[in-house]
Design a protein around this motif. Structure first.
Motif, PDB file in Angstrom:
ATOM      1  N   ARG A  42       0.856  -1.191   0.000  1.00  0.00           N
ATOM      2  CA  ARG A  42       0.000   0.000   0.000  1.00  0.00           C
ATOM      3  C   ARG A  42       0.890   1.238   0.000  1.00  0.00           C
ATOM      4  O   ARG A  42       1.157   1.847   1.031  1.00  0.00           O
ATOM      5  CB  ARG A  42      -0.911   0.016   1.241  1.00  0.00           C
ATOM      6  N   SER A  43       1.393   1.610  -1.182  1.00  0.00           N
ATOM      7  CA  SER A  43       2.312   2.744  -1.277  1.00  0.00           C
ATOM      8  C   SER A  43       1.641   4.062  -0.916  1.00  0.00           C
ATOM      9  O   SER A  43       2.328   5.040  -0.639  1.00  0.00           O
ATOM     10  CB  SER A  43       2.898   2.824  -2.685  1.00  0.00           C
ATOM     11  N   ASP A  44       0.306   4.109  -0.882  1.00  0.00           N
ATOM     12  CA  ASP A  44      -0.389   5.332  -0.508  1.00  0.00           C
ATOM     13  C   ASP A  44      -0.202   5.669   0.971  1.00  0.00           C
ATOM     14  O   ASP A  44      -0.458   6.780   1.390  1.00  0.00           O
ATOM     15  CB  ASP A  44      -1.877   5.245  -0.853  1.00  0.00           C
ATOM     16  N   LEU A  45       0.301   4.727   1.757  1.00  0.00           N
ATOM     17  CA  LEU A  45       0.536   4.969   3.186  1.00  0.00           C
ATOM     18  C   LEU A  45       1.962   5.417   3.479  1.00  0.00           C
ATOM     19  O   LEU A  45       2.255   5.854   4.586  1.00  0.00           O
ATOM     20  CB  LEU A  45       0.277   3.684   3.983  1.00  0.00           C
ATOM     21  N   THR A  46       2.843   5.328   2.504  1.00  0.00           N
ATOM     22  CA  THR A  46       4.275   5.513   2.738  1.00  0.00           C
ATOM     23  C   THR A  46       4.616   6.870   3.330  1.00  0.00           C
ATOM     24  O   THR A  46       5.358   6.961   4.309  1.00  0.00           O
ATOM     25  CB  THR A  46       5.061   5.297   1.428  1.00  0.00           C
ATOM     26  N   TYR A  47       4.090   7.947   2.757  1.00  0.00           N
ATOM     27  CA  TYR A  47       4.433   9.274   3.264  1.00  0.00           C
ATOM     28  C   TYR A  47       3.931   9.467   4.699  1.00  0.00           C
ATOM     29  O   TYR A  47       4.670   9.932   5.573  1.00  0.00           O
ATOM     30  CB  TYR A  47       3.873  10.376   2.365  1.00  0.00           C
ATOM     31  N   ALA A  48       2.680   9.105   4.948  1.00  0.00           N
ATOM     32  CA  ALA A  48       2.116   9.273   6.289  1.00  0.00           C
ATOM     33  C   ALA A  48       2.918   8.469   7.312  1.00  0.00           C
ATOM     34  O   ALA A  48       3.185   8.947   8.423  1.00  0.00           O
ATOM     35  CB  ALA A  48       0.648   8.859   6.299  1.00  0.00           C
ATOM     36  N   LEU A  49       3.325   7.269   6.948  1.00  0.00           N
ATOM     37  CA  LEU A  49       4.115   6.451   7.863  1.00  0.00           C
ATOM     38  C   LEU A  49       5.506   7.027   8.084  1.00  0.00           C
ATOM     39  O   LEU A  49       6.044   6.932   9.185  1.00  0.00           O
ATOM     40  CB  LEU A  49       4.217   5.025   7.340  1.00  0.00           C
ATOM     41  N   SER A  50       6.087   7.644   7.058  1.00  0.00           N
ATOM     42  CA  SER A  50       7.413   8.251   7.246  1.00  0.00           C
ATOM     43  C   SER A  50       7.352   9.396   8.249  1.00  0.00           C
ATOM     44  O   SER A  50       8.352   9.696   8.900  1.00  0.00           O
ATOM     45  CB  SER A  50       7.971   8.741   5.912  1.00  0.00           C
ATOM     46  N   ILE A  51       6.190   9.994   8.405  1.00  0.00           N
ATOM     47  CA  ILE A  51       6.032  11.068   9.393  1.00  0.00           C
ATOM     48  C   ILE A  51       5.889  10.485  10.799  1.00  0.00           C
ATOM     49  O   ILE A  51       6.598  10.880  11.723  1.00  0.00           O
ATOM     50  CB  ILE A  51       4.802  11.942   9.051  1.00  0.00           C
ATOM     51  N   VAL A  52       4.963   9.529  10.993  1.00  0.00           N
ATOM     52  CA  VAL A  52       4.687   9.025  12.344  1.00  0.00           C
ATOM     53  C   VAL A  52       5.785   8.116  12.879  1.00  0.00           C
ATOM     54  O   VAL A  52       5.945   8.004  14.099  1.00  0.00           O
ATOM     55  CB  VAL A  52       3.312   8.312  12.419  1.00  0.00           C
ATOM     56  N   ILE A  53       6.566   7.497  11.996  1.00  0.00           N
ATOM     57  CA  ILE A  53       7.610   6.581  12.454  1.00  0.00           C
ATOM     58  C   ILE A  53       8.754   7.329  13.146  1.00  0.00           C
ATOM     59  O   ILE A  53       9.498   6.744  13.928  1.00  0.00           O
ATOM     60  CB  ILE A  53       8.120   5.720  11.279  1.00  0.00           C
ATOM     61  N   GLN A  54       8.868   8.622  12.914  1.00  0.00           N
ATOM     62  CA  GLN A  54       9.930   9.416  13.534  1.00  0.00           C
ATOM     63  C   GLN A  54       9.737   9.584  15.032  1.00  0.00           C
ATOM     64  O   GLN A  54      10.654  10.005  15.733  1.00  0.00           O
ATOM     65  CB  GLN A  54       9.995  10.799  12.881  1.00  0.00           C
ATOM     66  N   PHE A  55       8.547   9.258  15.545  1.00  0.00           N
ATOM     67  CA  PHE A  55       8.241   9.500  16.954  1.00  0.00           C
ATOM     68  C   PHE A  55       8.039   8.206  17.726  1.00  0.00           C
ATOM     69  O   PHE A  55       7.372   8.192  18.753  1.00  0.00           O
ATOM     70  CB  PHE A  55       7.002  10.397  17.047  1.00  0.00           C
ATOM     71  N   MET A  56       8.632   7.113  17.235  1.00  0.00           N
ATOM     72  CA  MET A  56       8.488   5.809  17.901  1.00  0.00           C
ATOM     73  C   MET A  56       9.064   5.818  19.314  1.00  0.00           C
ATOM     74  O   MET A  56       8.578   5.124  20.185  1.00  0.00           O
ATOM     75  CB  MET A  56       9.188   4.717  17.080  1.00  0.00           C
TER      76      MET A  56
END
Length: 155
Positions: A42-56
């Motif tokens: 699901r490449s449509d999620l890639t950008y959103a995930l690149s944002i939230v993954i920074q705050f793990m």
């Protein structure tokens, strides 16, 4: 849970705040980890995930709200994903690039990315936060184009 039309709000800037409301770190990490696994198709999620993954390492309520919006988007768009069509025109390679100059609220670093198509099918994509702060938007865009061109030449 109301469905969402996009995986992330337009113009959303997340950062770490000292007065943020903490959330369950383990739950946040499990949710984001599962979404990362899903993003392979699901490449449509890639950008959103690149944002939230920074705050793990230190998620707050605003970060969990962004992850919840991704889940709402998935509920609204269950049939989306990567679709490959039969095509014999493998000589046709297209690359698209973009950059976000000083878009990170915490350290002012830029994010650049690209995606490439071969014969009309999406084959590679990448988003990368730059190691150093770009002096201008032109520099950020240039670095993003350089990454995309290297990938297109490799293909």
């Amino acid at each position: 849970m109301q469905p969402a039309d996009t995986p992330i709000e337009e113009g959303l800037k997340l950062c770490i705040k000292t007065d943020q409301v903490p959330v369950d770190k383990g739950r946040y990490q499990r949710l984001v980890g599962r979404l990362v696994y899903l993003s392979h198709t699901r490449s449509d999620l890639t950008y959103a995930l690149s944002i939230v993954i920074q705050f793990m390492h230190n998620p707050g309520e605003q970060h969990m709200n962004a992850v919840t919006r991704i889940l709402k988007y998935l509920k609204h768009a269950p049939g989306k994903g990567i679709i490959f069509t039969k095509n014999t025109d493998y000589q046709n390679v297209n690359a698209y690039t973009d950059a976000d100059w000083a878009g990170a609220m915490d350290d002012r670093r830029s994010t650049s990315g690209y995606f490439t198509f071969v014969g009309g099918n999406l084959v590679t994509w990448k988003s990368k936060k730059r190691n150093v702060v770009a002096c201008s938007s032109a520099e950020a865009e240039f670095k993003g184009m350089a990454l995309g061109i290297c990938e297109a030449l490799w293909l």
